[in-house]
Design a protein around this motif. Sequence first.
Motif, PDB file in Angstrom:
ATOM      1  N   PRO A   1       5.160 -84.953 -35.914  1.00  0.00           N
ATOM      2  CA  PRO A   1       5.909 -83.704 -36.054  1.00  0.00           C
ATOM      3  C   PRO A   1       5.240 -82.561 -35.287  1.00  0.00           C
ATOM      4  CG  PRO A   1       4.672 -84.169 -38.046  1.00  0.00           C
ATOM      5  CD  PRO A   1       4.512 -85.362 -37.150  1.00  0.00           C
ATOM      6  N   ILE A   2       6.066 -81.648 -34.785  1.00  0.00           N
ATOM      7  CA  ILE A   2       5.581 -80.466 -34.078  1.00  0.00           C
ATOM      8  C   ILE A   2       5.947 -79.251 -34.920  1.00  0.00           C
ATOM      9  CG2 ILE A   2       5.824 -79.082 -31.993  1.00  0.00           C
ATOM     10  CD1 ILE A   2       6.501 -81.611 -30.488  1.00  0.00           C
ATOM     11  N   SER A   3       4.989 -78.342 -35.074  1.00  0.00           N
ATOM     12  CA  SER A   3       5.247 -77.153 -35.879  1.00  0.00           C
ATOM     13  C   SER A   3       6.290 -76.268 -35.181  1.00  0.00           C
ATOM     14  CB  SER A   3       3.958 -76.360 -36.088  1.00  0.00           C
ATOM     15  OG  SER A   3       3.511 -75.825 -34.863  1.00  0.00           O
ATOM     16  N   LYS A   4       6.940 -75.424 -35.975  1.00  0.00           N
ATOM     17  CA  LYS A   4       7.981 -74.547 -35.429  1.00  0.00           C
ATOM     18  C   LYS A   4       7.404 -73.565 -34.422  1.00  0.00           C
ATOM     19  CE  LYS A   4      11.015 -74.851 -39.411  1.00  0.00           C
ATOM     20  NZ  LYS A   4      11.713 -74.137 -40.472  1.00  0.00           N
ATOM     21  N   GLU A   5       6.177 -73.099 -34.684  1.00  0.00           N
ATOM     22  CA  GLU A   5       5.551 -72.155 -33.756  1.00  0.00           C
ATOM     23  C   GLU A   5       5.276 -72.817 -32.406  1.00  0.00           C
ATOM     24  OE1 GLU A   5       4.134 -72.804 -36.819  1.00  0.00           O
ATOM     25  OE2 GLU A   5       4.962 -71.073 -37.875  1.00  0.00           O
ATOM     26  N   LYS A   6       4.785 -74.033 -32.459  1.00  0.00           N
ATOM     27  CA  LYS A   6       4.476 -74.742 -31.223  1.00  0.00           C
ATOM     28  C   LYS A   6       5.762 -75.057 -30.461  1.00  0.00           C
ATOM     29  CE  LYS A   6       1.498 -78.300 -29.394  1.00  0.00           C
ATOM     30  NZ  LYS A   6       0.474 -79.279 -29.684  1.00  0.00           N
ATOM     31  N   MET A   7       6.816 -75.439 -31.171  1.00  0.00           N
ATOM     32  CA  MET A   7       8.092 -75.729 -30.525  1.00  0.00           C
ATOM     33  C   MET A   7       8.654 -74.476 -29.866  1.00  0.00           C
ATOM     34  SD  MET A   7      10.250 -77.935 -29.608  1.00  0.00           S
ATOM     35  CE  MET A   7      10.120 -79.406 -30.560  1.00  0.00           C
TER      36      MET A   7
END
Length: 58
Positions: free
Chosen positions: A30-36
Amino acid sequence: MPTIGWIFLLLALALVVGSLLMLRDSANMPISKEKMARIKKQKAENEEQDRKDDKGGW
């Protein structure tokens, strides 16, 4: 084929299969929302820069 040949062949096959299995397991991290959000922002900036570069032409 000598025994050592079979050992090397099986070892190489095990390494390839093991690497593929590890790659498959790590594919759904999973990728965090901030990183996305940062990724999307960088992609938009890169596309804008590409459009500017294409307009300049040779």
